[in-house]
Write a protein that holds these residues in place. Structure first.
Motif, PDB file in Angstrom:
ATOM      1  N   THR A 179       0.803  -1.228   0.000  1.00  0.00           N
ATOM      2  CA  THR A 179       0.000   0.000   0.000  1.00  0.00           C
ATOM      3  C   THR A 179       0.834   1.276   0.000  1.00  0.00           C
ATOM      4  O   THR A 179       0.293   2.354  -0.188  1.00  0.00           O
ATOM      5  N   TRP A 326       0.406   2.039  -5.434  1.00  0.00           N
ATOM      6  CA  TRP A 326      -0.799   1.260  -5.081  1.00  0.00           C
ATOM      7  C   TRP A 326      -1.981   2.031  -5.644  1.00  0.00           C
ATOM      8  O   TRP A 326      -2.264   3.147  -5.214  1.00  0.00           O
ATOM      9  N   ARG A 368      -1.153  -3.240  -7.957  1.00  0.00           N
ATOM     10  CA  ARG A 368       0.149  -2.694  -7.562  1.00  0.00           C
ATOM     11  C   ARG A 368       1.071  -2.604  -8.769  1.00  0.00           C
ATOM     12  O   ARG A 368       1.214  -3.570  -9.524  1.00  0.00           O
TER      13      ARG A 368
END
Length: 390
Positions: A179, A326, A368
């Motif tokens: 993230t 992300w 991602r």
């Protein structure tokens, strides 16, 4: 024969296998796939590290078995690195152990300190070994959402209080993969206080400590007063020094946890090839110029990707750290989920990304990007993506 393998049965099928298969097939057909899928640094290891490895390899005494916990001079270099970087004092004999990459360190540490019946708090989404090291150790994962919707520490407290038996450990990773979430030192102060009050072991993965941008500095868990009483920190040379294939990491901090891992490793391996360890000493003892150059390379790629995607209408925040971006799937494609959306980008844009669900259920609304393509190829990828999402 009908063999059963209980540990293997606890591991699910590889969720990204289909996307990987499609990428391979496309390349076999001669298609030019721009691959942001795996966080595999694409640049060469700095020459001064390689030359030291070659020099050490030419000495016959370095061809023998090494020490599973790492040679003394490397553990001393690790302690000096921590002192120089974070003003943390470490005993190289009792508070450091060299591992064959951070992934091996995390998985064998979990095997050493967790067991059947133990509950362990783990973020979701997260890098898969954080979850599956616990499962391989036959312990149970208590998932803590790391989605940005709520304070992660508060979510961890809630998960701890509703779980019985109470969790024995907490695995964290900041700057975070996938993230890119970052924390300040105050976060670790709360973690240490919580861990002391509740006798919880902390495992902090600091793999991306050096890949930071825009003035951000990633704090060390071990720089927090009392941290060594409750946990360890794990680092790898893979990203900071472009040494992914060399497999060099280390676990530092709490003596009991470090010695448990050292004891287990004594049964499992004889350490890495000694010339690799000698070259790693040179890397850790060098100034930070190489590290800053590598971070700057990723900053340029980050800007090319994120600025480009924002221009074509895919709004993404610039990460302050890591070698990833992300990205929340654009609204009109959310219903596809991350695997089908990744397949769409692969087929129509010739761009490979990692589906967010591969990092945990809470990642399914994202994909991602690993910043492993150069800026020219990245801009080419943005043009291909524009044709899909416009």
């Amino acid at each position: 024969m009908n063999f059963t393998f209980p540990r293997i049965q606890r591991l699910p099928p590889y969720m990204l296998a289909e996307v990987t298969r499609l990428k391979t097939e496309a390349r076999q057909r001669g298609e030019d796939i721009i691959d942001f899928g795996m966080g595999n640094p694409d640049q060469a290891t700095p020459d001064f590290i390689v030359h030291k490895m070659i020099e050490a390899t030419e000495k016959a005494q370095n061809h023998r078995y090494s020490a599973s916990k790492g040679i003394k001079k490397l553990r001393l270099a690790i302690a000096n690195w921590y002192k120089r970087r974070y003003d943390v004092d470490l005993n190289p004999d009792t508070e450091t152990v060299v591992t064959i990459g951070s992934k091996e360190g995390i998985s064998h540490l979990a095997l050493a300190v967790f067991g059947s019946g133990d509950n362990v708090l783990v973020p979701t989404p997260t890098y898969s070994i954080h979850t599956y090291a616990v499962i391989i150790a036959n312990a149970d994962v208590i998932s803590v959402p790391l989605t940005g919707d709520k304070d992660f520490f508060e979510s961890a407290l809630e998960a701890y209080n509703r779980t019985w038996p109470r969790p024995k450990g907490l695995i964290i990773n900041f700057p975070h993969n996938p993230t890119t979430a970052c924390v300040e030192q105050g976060f670790f102060e709360k973690v240490v206080d919580f861990a002391k009050k509740n006798e919880v072991m902390i495992i902090h993965d600091i793999a991306y400590a050096d890949i930071v941008f825009d003035g951000y500095k990633a704090p060390s868990f071990l720089a927090t007063p009392g941290a060594k009483d409750v946990g360890v920190e794990i680092f790898t040379l893979s990203k900071s020094y472009n040494m992914p294939g060399w497999r060099v990491g280390f676990v530092c901090g709490n003596k009991e946890m470090v010695q448990a891992l050292t004891h287990l490793k004594g049964y499992l391996d004889y350490g890495m090839f000694q010339p690799i360890q000698i070259a790693s000493i040179i890397a850790l003892n060098s100034d930070d110029s190489v590290v800053h150059e590598i971070a700057e390379l990723y900053r340029g790629r980050r800007d090319a990707l994120v600025d480009g995607l924002n221009r074509i209408g895919w709004e993404i925040e610039k990460p302050k750290a890591t070698m990833f971006a992300w990205a929340k799937i654009p609204e009109k494609f959310q219903s596809l989920g991350s695997i089908e959306f990744s397949k769409l980008l692969l087929k129509e844009a010739k761009v490979a990304v990692s589906p967010g669900i591969g990092f945990g259920r809470e990642g399914d609304g994202h994909v991602r990007f690993a910043l492993v393509e150069n800026e020219h190829r990245t801009r080419q990828a943005v043009r291909g993506i524009k044709g899909v999402i416009s």
